[in-house]
Enzyme design. Structure first.
Site, PDB file in Angstrom:
ATOM      1  N   LYS A 161       0.867  -1.188   0.000  1.00  0.00           N
ATOM      2  CA  LYS A 161       0.000   0.000   0.000  1.00  0.00           C
ATOM      3  C   LYS A 161       0.900   1.233   0.000  1.00  0.00           C
ATOM      4  O   LYS A 161       1.959   1.226   0.648  1.00  0.00           O
ATOM      5  CB  LYS A 161      -0.878  -0.052   1.261  1.00  0.00           C
ATOM      6  CG  LYS A 161      -1.990   0.981   1.343  1.00  0.00           C
ATOM      7  CD  LYS A 161      -2.817   0.741   2.626  1.00  0.00           C
ATOM      8  CE  LYS A 161      -3.943   1.742   2.792  1.00  0.00           C
ATOM      9  NZ  LYS A 161      -4.755   1.480   4.008  1.00  0.00           N
ATOM     10  N   SER A 176      -9.700   1.522   3.042  1.00  0.00           N
ATOM     11  CA  SER A 176      -8.834   2.379   2.257  1.00  0.00           C
ATOM     12  C   SER A 176      -7.784   1.603   1.451  1.00  0.00           C
ATOM     13  O   SER A 176      -7.243   2.140   0.501  1.00  0.00           O
ATOM     14  CB  SER A 176      -8.123   3.372   3.178  1.00  0.00           C
ATOM     15  OG  SER A 176      -7.281   2.656   4.077  1.00  0.00           O
ATOM     16  N   SER A 235     -10.069  -1.133   7.085  1.00  0.00           N
ATOM     17  CA  SER A 235      -9.464  -0.795   5.788  1.00  0.00           C
ATOM     18  C   SER A 235      -8.806  -1.951   5.041  1.00  0.00           C
ATOM     19  O   SER A 235      -8.438  -1.789   3.880  1.00  0.00           O
ATOM     20  CB  SER A 235      -8.436   0.321   5.958  1.00  0.00           C
ATOM     21  OG  SER A 235      -9.078   1.557   6.043  1.00  0.00           O
TER      22      SER A 235
END
Lengths: 478, 473
Positions: free
Chosen positions: A65, A140, A164
């Protein structure tokens, strides 16, 4: 090959059916192929010579990420304020994976600064759901979820502050794991809300999650909240008998007075999963939980996370590093930089966070939110004395259509849509695994266990995964 | 006319010595600008603080020296505000649960003892150093993250004199404990002062005015006096004191308005989530207590009560830890404390002062020093000889005992002196005659004896023997 399980890829590498260079090329070419349509990546990398790690991950490509610090590699947190930021140091997880011989192939899109659950707010655009591009993947950790679902990489790291990892994993039909707080070092993870932030990962099987966990877990001198090392291999404990393990689900969360056909199907799917648990010899009981506390999860989560986020992101001023908008004095520089660098949604959260921390509001808002958190965790720990884990549908819906989601609170799905934050409140290990389909979209169940008992949560999830039959699920294009 | 009593509170920031910074592995050292810093100090995204145990240990030493209560668990908080010298946008400090609370320090002003009560002492990190030039500013992050201990008094100080006495006592605590070099000129000690006035009969405190970041004790004194005068003038003219922060202008000797109450910053303190609570075990605290040196105040009491040294001399000896340590080292070899003190205070310090030297420049071993004092106490050498020996040894950088040997020791043997006196008599028959004619010749003969022996005879004994011999004539 990159859409296979780690065991299969390992075998192929070891028997020289494929080289790590070929794997990397495959991964990167898939990444490029899907980039326009799904937008998984902020950065797709060129191959670097991998280290000799002699681990199961040797030569295997993966993604991080884009809020995980990688020395010399652009790391944007999908925010304009960091759009050109190149870190000077490596996150501990990245270092460990590098040492293990795994090969980083890209940095994935997230909701700006990891704040948001839609995958639509990154500065490089919207991430789409591999199963239906009209739908969100959720966030996210949107890009990581989509990259694993598309078979670009066998695993990808993400971060989880409220849900997330586990929510996008559910929407994307892959496994998403958030371990016990402190199990994986947070050093190098761009902080959103430090007391709730967890590193975690996506993969296509519980075993693959465990392979990676065995490498990235452990104490880190750079993270005072990291747990002491434990002398246990998660992979080696996946096949333990789960007979007699006791699970519970929350009555108030599944008791919904609503005639949505979709929700009924999701609950049907959940009850089927419970039947599978029972056939494995586990006990599953419906338990009542204080409804007022459950309804307070989202508001208290917002209070705490926004408060911490305001403070954590105060370093982004354009003064010592990063994007800067010039001004007549330092205050003007900081003000203009932050005004232009953050999107409206982020600024809204910062205002909220500042508000709840203000002297005159702190007691009533921030500290009460902390008290609610404590009460919920105490109640959970009380239940964990009797039960080994909580089992729930990972979400109360399937991946939403774009445009259908607002930032407002919704009464209907309140509890089922937000219960995953319980795992962050208490730092409990929590995993979402695919459990089937509703309206052609993947749905998932979540298992949340006692703090520090990651091995048991993975063990139970692995057994259930086998029974459910979605192990290795990947969205095969065309 | 009303009489106003000044009420003063002090916040003293002291940079602690340590190898690394308070929450990072960067070196705690001045150095070239922006060379001693790490990603943690600059607040790069993703960094985490790790508490420096040495800084905690040193802070605990100070807390114990200040007679503070120590919490069972250590915790840290964030103080949030935006300024370029604060790279993270928050300072890690201790707000709700400081490392020491409710302590005190004894001071002595003009012979009067007073207890200054300490509200708390807490460990935090220093900010970066900024230089504001005409149209740009420079930032040096070397100082960012340096362990900083802030000690806050209650508003219990009533004059600038008391304030200075307290500051000196506190600085000496830092120096005695070796936790800081405590040099105000290098910014290692910085003082925030708040001043209010109250009427003699009032129990309520007046409105306080704060002056921040003063970095010399002299300036603290000036600032307090100037501010007392300003407030007195306002009150006497029937005015009202506003709660505000003012800046002391050293050049014009006055204070200027900086910001008022309405502009006060809300620091939005909350618990630092990245540092779990740290349990301070009794073992750890005791291990610190064990290595703590005896402090200035306790030593002073010991010197006067046990050694019979005057209060003034005891004060002089303990003002400087190096001197006090040296003194204690000397007497540990058996020298009389009082004689040692007399030579140090009555001679050595004067010598050093005259020659622009300080106690660290002396390389006379405590054992040699003690030997000389012992000879003096035993009457083998005179006080004057001691001074000569020291002067020669220090001037010419010769070993003290060798000088003593060459100068020779005092003659105090009665018969030896009697022999010398009789020799003088033989050599000076005229004087004997003068004596017989009723003239007082004692002084003259003493002079001759001294001249003959190079001043080595013991004057008391010589005088006594001389009287005996003259009577025999």
């Amino acid at each position: 090959m990159t859409n296979k399980l780690i065991d299969e890829i390992r075998d192929a590498l070891d028997s020289r059916l494929v080289t790590s260079d070929e794997l990397f090329d495959e991964s990167v070419s898939k990444a490029y192929k899907y980039q326009d349509k799904f937008n998984c990546f902020v950065t797709i990398l060129d191959k670097k010579k991998e280290k000799k790690g002699n681990t199961v991950l040797q030569g295997i490509p993966y993604a991080l990420k884009d809020n995980i610090s990688t020395k010399g590699i652009l790391t944007t947190a999908s925010s304009n304020i960091l759009k050109d930021y190149i870190p000077l140091y490596d996150a501990t997880v990245y270092k460990k994976l590098m040492e293990a011989g795994a090969v980083l192939m890209g940095k994935t899109v997230l909701d700006e600064l990891a704040m948001g659950g839609t995958g639509t707010t990154g500065h490089t655009g919207v991430v789409r759901n591999p199963w239906n591009e009209k739908r969100m993947i959720g966030g996210s950790s949107a890009g990581s979820a989509a990259a694993v679902a598309l078979g670009i990489v066998p695993f990808a790291l993400g971060s989880d502050t409220g849900d997330s990892i586990r929510k996008p994993a559910a929407y994307g039909g892959v496994v998403g794991y958030k371990p016990t707080y402190g199990r994986i070092s947070r050093y190098g993870l761009f902080a959103f809300a430090s007391s709730l932030d967890h590193m975690g990962l996506f993969a296509r099987s519980v075993k693959d999650v465990s392979y990676v966990m065995d490498i990235i877990k452990g104490h880190d001198d750079r993270d005072m909240t990291s747990l002491p090392d434990e002398d246990i291999s998660y992979v080696d404990n996946l096949d333990n008998d789960v007979k007699g393990k006791k699970l519970f689900y929350i009555k108030e969360a599944v008791e919904i007075d609503n005639d949505s056909e979709e929700l009924k199907l999701i609950l049907d799917n959940f009850y089927k999963a419970i039947d599978e648990c029972k056939s494995l010899g586990m006990e599953v009981v419906e338990v009542s939980f204080r409804k007022d506390l459950l309804e307070a999860i989202y508001p208290s989560y917002m209070c705490i996370s926004c408060a911490e986020a305001t403070s954590n992101n105060s370093n982004l001023t354009g003064i010592p590093f990063g994007y800067r908008v010039e001004g007549n004095n330092v205050n003007e520089i900081m003000m203009k930089t932050r005004t232009e660098g953050f999107s409206e949604l982020i600024k809204r959260r910062f205002v909220l966070g500042s508000y709840v921390l203000q002297k005159e509001n702190q007691e009533k808002l921030f500290l009460n939110a902390c008290r609610i958190r404590r009460l919920i965790v105490d109640n959970m720990n009380e239940l964990f004395k009797e039960y080994d884990a909580l089992i729930m549908p990972s979400a109360g819906d399937i991946a939403p259509l774009f445009g259908n989601v607002s930032d407002k609170l919704s009464d209907e799905y309140l509890i089922l849509g937000n219960h995953l934050a319980i795992g962050n409140f208490g730092g409990f290990p929590s995993i979402s695994i695919p459990s089937g389909f509703v309206n052609d979209m993947p749905v998932s169940v979540n298992i949340t266990g006692r703090a520090k008992e990651d091995y048991l949560v993975l063990n139970m999830a692995s057994k259930l995964e086998e029974a459910l039959g979605f192990k290795g699920q990947v969205k095969v294009d065309e | 006319m009303n009489k106003y009593i000044p009420v003063i509170g002090l916040e003293v920031h002291c940079e602690l010595k340590s190898n690394s910074k308070n929450f990072s592995t960067a070196k705690n050292d001045e150095g070239e600008a922006n060379t001693n810093l790490s990603v943690v100090d600059i607040g790069y995204p993703g960094i985490l603080p790790v508490v420096n145990k040495e800084a905690v240990r040193k802070s605990l030493m100070v807390a114990l020296a200040l007679n503070c209560e120590i919490p069972k668990r250590l915790s840290f908080d964030r103080k949030n505000y935006y300024y370029p010298d604060l790279p993270k946008g928050y300072q890690i400090t201790q707000f709700g649960n400081p490392i020491g609370t409710k302590g005190y320090v004894m001071i002595n002003v003009d012979g009067v003892e007073k207890k200054i009560t300490i509200q708390d002492t807490h460990l935090e990190e220093d900010t970066a150093n900024m230089d504001h030039l005409s149209n740009y500013s420079l930032i040096d992050y070397n100082r960012a993250g340096v362990p900083l201990l802030e000690t806050v008094t209650d508003p219990c100080i009533n004059s600038s004199k008391e304030a200075i006495a307290y500051l000196e006592a506190l600085r000496n605590i830092f120096l005695y404990l070796g936790v800081s070099d405590a040099r105000a000129d290098l910014g290692q000690i910085r003082v925030d002062v708040n001043v209010s006035l109250k009427r003699e009969k009032d129990s309520e405190l007046g409105t306080r005015v704060e002056m921040k970041n003063i970095n010399s004790f002299t300036t603290v004194k000036e600032a307090i006096d100037v501010e007392i005068k300003r407030q007195t003038d306002i009150l006497e003219a029937g005015g009202v004191i506003e709660q505000e922060t003012r800046r002391y202008d050293e050049v014009n000797k006055c204070t200027h308005f900086m910001r008022g109450k309405v502009d006060a910053i809300d620091y939005k303190y909350y618990r630092e989530p990245n540092i779990p609570e740290i349990t301070l075990t009794d073992n750890f605290i005791n291990s610190i207590k064990k290595v703590m040196p005896v402090l200035e105040y306790e030593r002073k009491i010991k010197y006067t009560n046990e050694y019979g040294i005057s209060t003034v001399d005891a004060g002089t000896l303990t003002k400087n830890k190096k001197l006090s340590d040296y003194f204690e080292d000397i007497i540990s070899y058996g020298a009389s404390p009082k004689d040692t003190s007399n030579i140090i205070v009555g001679f050595l310090l004067g010598y050093l002062n005259k020659n622009n030297k300080n106690i660290s420049d002396i390389d006379i071993t405590a054992s040699d020093f003690s030997d000389i004092i012992k000879m003096m106490t035993d009457g083998k050498i005179s006080n004057k000889q001691v001074k000569d020996i020291f002067t020669k040894s220090l001037d010419e950088n010769i070993n003290l005992l060798e000088v003593a040997k060459s100068i020779g020791t005092q003659i105090s043997d009665k018969e030896e002196i009697r022999r010398i006196i009789n020799e003088v008599f033989k050599e000076n028959t005229k004087v004997i005659e003068d004596y017989k004619n009723g003239k007082n010749v004692n002084g003259f003969i003493m002079g001759l004896v001294m001249k003959k022996t190079g001043g080595k005879v013991n004057p008391g004994i010589t005088n006594m023997v001389l009287k005996e011999e003259l009577e025999k004539l």
